[in-house]
Design a protein around this motif. Structure first.
Motif, PDB file in Angstrom:
ATOM      1  N   MET A  90     -15.447  36.094  -1.216  1.00 37.83           N
ATOM      2  CA  MET A  90     -15.911  34.933  -0.446  1.00 37.83           C
ATOM      3  C   MET A  90     -15.165  34.867   0.892  1.00 37.83           C
ATOM      4  O   MET A  90     -15.782  34.626   1.940  1.00 37.83           O
ATOM      5  N   ALA A  91     -13.847  35.099   0.853  1.00 37.10           N
ATOM      6  CA  ALA A  91     -13.049  35.044   2.077  1.00 37.10           C
ATOM      7  C   ALA A  91     -13.509  36.134   3.048  1.00 37.10           C
ATOM      8  O   ALA A  91     -13.635  35.911   4.255  1.00 37.10           O
ATOM      9  N   HIS A  92     -13.796  37.317   2.511  1.00 36.17           N
ATOM     10  CA  HIS A  92     -14.266  38.431   3.325  1.00 36.17           C
ATOM     11  C   HIS A  92     -15.613  38.090   3.973  1.00 36.17           C
ATOM     12  O   HIS A  92     -15.820  38.338   5.164  1.00 36.17           O
ATOM     13  N   ALA A  93     -16.491  37.495   3.183  1.00 38.19           N
ATOM     14  CA  ALA A  93     -17.816  37.120   3.694  1.00 38.19           C
ATOM     15  C   ALA A  93     -17.685  36.097   4.824  1.00 38.19           C
ATOM     16  O   ALA A  93     -18.346  36.195   5.859  1.00 38.19           O
ATOM     17  N   GLU A  94     -16.780  35.126   4.618  1.00 37.21           N
ATOM     18  CA  GLU A  94     -16.586  34.101   5.651  1.00 37.21           C
ATOM     19  C   GLU A  94     -16.032  34.714   6.925  1.00 37.21           C
ATOM     20  O   GLU A  94     -16.424  34.365   8.034  1.00 37.21           O
ATOM     21  N   LYS A  95     -15.092  35.646   6.762  1.00 37.92           N
ATOM     22  CA  LYS A  95     -14.480  36.289   7.928  1.00 37.92           C
ATOM     23  C   LYS A  95     -15.530  37.070   8.732  1.00 37.92           C
ATOM     24  O   LYS A  95     -15.590  36.983   9.950  1.00 37.92           O
ATOM     25  N   LYS A  96     -16.354  37.805   7.989  1.00 41.89           N
ATOM     26  CA  LYS A  96     -17.401  38.591   8.661  1.00 41.89           C
ATOM     27  C   LYS A  96     -18.358  37.684   9.422  1.00 41.89           C
ATOM     28  O   LYS A  96     -18.780  37.989  10.520  1.00 41.89           O
ATOM     29  N   GLN A  97     -18.691  36.551   8.781  1.00 43.17           N
ATOM     30  CA  GLN A  97     -19.621  35.599   9.389  1.00 43.17           C
ATOM     31  C   GLN A  97     -19.036  35.055  10.691  1.00 43.17           C
ATOM     32  O   GLN A  97     -19.719  34.984  11.706  1.00 43.17           O
ATOM     33  N   LYS A  98     -17.744  34.716  10.660  1.00 42.27           N
ATOM     34  CA  LYS A  98     -17.098  34.150  11.850  1.00 42.27           C
ATOM     35  C   LYS A  98     -17.072  35.164  12.984  1.00 42.27           C
ATOM     36  O   LYS A  98     -17.307  34.847  14.136  1.00 42.27           O
ATOM     37  N   ARG A  99     -16.779  36.419  12.607  1.00 39.51           N
ATOM     38  CA  ARG A  99     -16.713  37.467  13.616  1.00 39.51           C
ATOM     39  C   ARG A  99     -18.074  37.629  14.294  1.00 39.51           C
ATOM     40  O   ARG A  99     -18.178  37.764  15.497  1.00 39.51           O
ATOM     41  N   LYS A 100     -19.115  37.547  13.473  1.00 36.44           N
ATOM     42  CA  LYS A 100     -20.475  37.690  13.976  1.00 36.44           C
ATOM     43  C   LYS A 100     -20.800  36.557  14.951  1.00 36.44           C
ATOM     44  O   LYS A 100     -21.362  36.775  16.017  1.00 36.44           O
TER      45      LYS A 100
END
Lengths: 95, 318
Positions: free
Chosen positions: B303-313
């Protein structure tokens, strides 16, 4: 803790080229990429598909069955939208 | 909503089911229908998940690569079946977390057959042949049940299940054509799994509290006793092919009924296992809850990884 739960995704699979994607079910995943990978494992273990769409469930807007009357009944009395409504003599061909 | 309105909705609802119409998630349904379906579908899903444990244990000890890939695929199917069923259940407005919670705290039940131990390789044969065989008999009628998402999940489950039974029977057949010790192992597995498999089809009709309502909702199309008789009638000739003896001295063909008569089932044992006193109840729950807890950091990290990727995007988009 509950804010950390993986969201729900709806899975659509095209069984073969030429056919539309069809709703197969749903699953939980952290993001779209993982939803695709999980959908591969959950819904296509036996060559059921050649293409997968995933949509997070919260993005789907569905009609309410309580409104089915006003939504769908108006189509019921429009017989003139069907070819059989029109009288054509039997000996007229190709019509 | 007034009582009068609810009565009228219920009448309309019952008519729809009587006409073989399907009920879909957003349709109005009586609260009891919703609750009963959550109970049965989740119980079914839990059984698939817990059902992986007795077999998963044997994957590393399968006697050949052929047996190993088959068992692995079967256990993977069971995970899949659990997932189809959990998502069908979630359409009734219960969350996956609540369902897991009910399983892990013992509030929800799963099929009591999985509270018996799988002691030898022959048990992999007997489970596929008998346990999956009984499950198929229970499940086929559910493909026509009134709740749409459950019926659709069951169609997928039933399609996949027949491989499970055949691979089990093949294991038994191989052992029965092997050395005397191997055949004895197969007989021993049949002796231990026969009666619990008969119990899988549920309490006798006069003791079954849910049958009548479930028949009305097409959650059930045949009674427990009918299903049990069907299972016995089709399984006994299969045991004959294997050259094994069904462990029931009262078992005999009844010419008049064109069916097998069979001996008394030990229902005391059944209720003991249901109440949590079976040989493996504690072990199964420990394994299941342990796996869930050990996986927590993975779920959080994903979940943390998914959130990080989303923010980067999002940042890149600005």
């Amino acid at each position: 803790m509950s804010s950390k739960n993986w969201p729900l995704w709806e899975i659509f699979v095209r069984s073969k080229n030429g056919l539309e994607h069809r709703h197969f079910g749903s699953l939980h995943a952290a993001d779209a990429e993982m939803a695709l990978e999980n959908a591969r494992d959950v819904y296509t273990r036996r060559n059921e598909g050649v293409s997968i769409w995933v949509v997070e469930s919260k993005h789907i807007t569905a009609s309410n069955p309580e409104n089915n009357g006003e939504l769908f009944e108006p189509a019921q009395d429009k017989v003139y939208r069907h070819p059989t409504f029109y009288d054509v003599p039997d000996d007229v061909k190709h019509m | 909503m007034s009582e009068e309105q609810i009565k009228s909705l219920e009448r309309h609802f019952n008519e729809r089911i009587a006409n073989d119409e399907k009920i879909e998630p957003k349709d109005w349904m009586p609260e009891k229908y919703r609750k009963t379906h959550i109970r049965q579908i989740s119980q079914h899903a839990h059984s698939e998940i817990v059902g992986m444990l007795p077999e998963g244990n044997w994957i590393t000890r399968a006697p050949s690569l052929r047996r190993k890939v088959a068992l692995l695929a079967k256990v993977q199917d069971e995970a899949g079946h659990g997932l189809y069923l959990y998502s069908a259940c979630e359409t009734l407005g219960v969350s996956r977390d609540e369902l897991y919670e009910q399983l892990h705290t013992g509030k929800a039940k799963y099929s009591s057959i999985f509270n018996y131990p799988a002691l030898t390789w022959a048990d992999m044969g007997a489970i596929g042949w008998l346990v999956d065989g009984a499950a198929i008999i229970n499940q086929v009628p559910l493909c026509n049940t009134s709740y749409g998402p459950y019926a659709r999940a069951m169609i997928r489950v039933c399609k996949e299940e027949s491989f499970h039974q055949r691979q089990g029977f093949e294991i038994m057949l191989k052992l029965c054509n092997g050395t005397p010790e191997q055949k004895e192992m197969a007989q021993d597995a049949l002796n231990r799994w026969w009666w619990p498999s008969l119990m899988m089809l549920g309490p006798t009709d006069d003791k079954s509290v849910h049958t009548e309502q479930s028949m009305k909702w097409k959650l059930k199309r045949k009674t427990n006793d009918e299903l049990r008789q069907q299972f016995i009638d089709q399984t006994v000739p299969q045991a004959d092919v294997l050259g094994l003896t069904v462990p029931d001295k009262d078992l005999k063909w009844n010419e008049e009924r064109q069916s097998y008569d069979f001996g008394e089932i030990d229902w005391e044992e059944f209720w003991q296992v249901v109440k949590g006193h079976g040989p493996m109840n504690k072990e199964r729950m420990k394994a299941r809850v342990g796996a869930w807890e050990r996986g927590e950091w993975v779920r959080e990290a994903a979940m943390a990884h998914a959130e990080k990727k989303q923010k980067r995007k999002e940042k890149q988009a600005v």
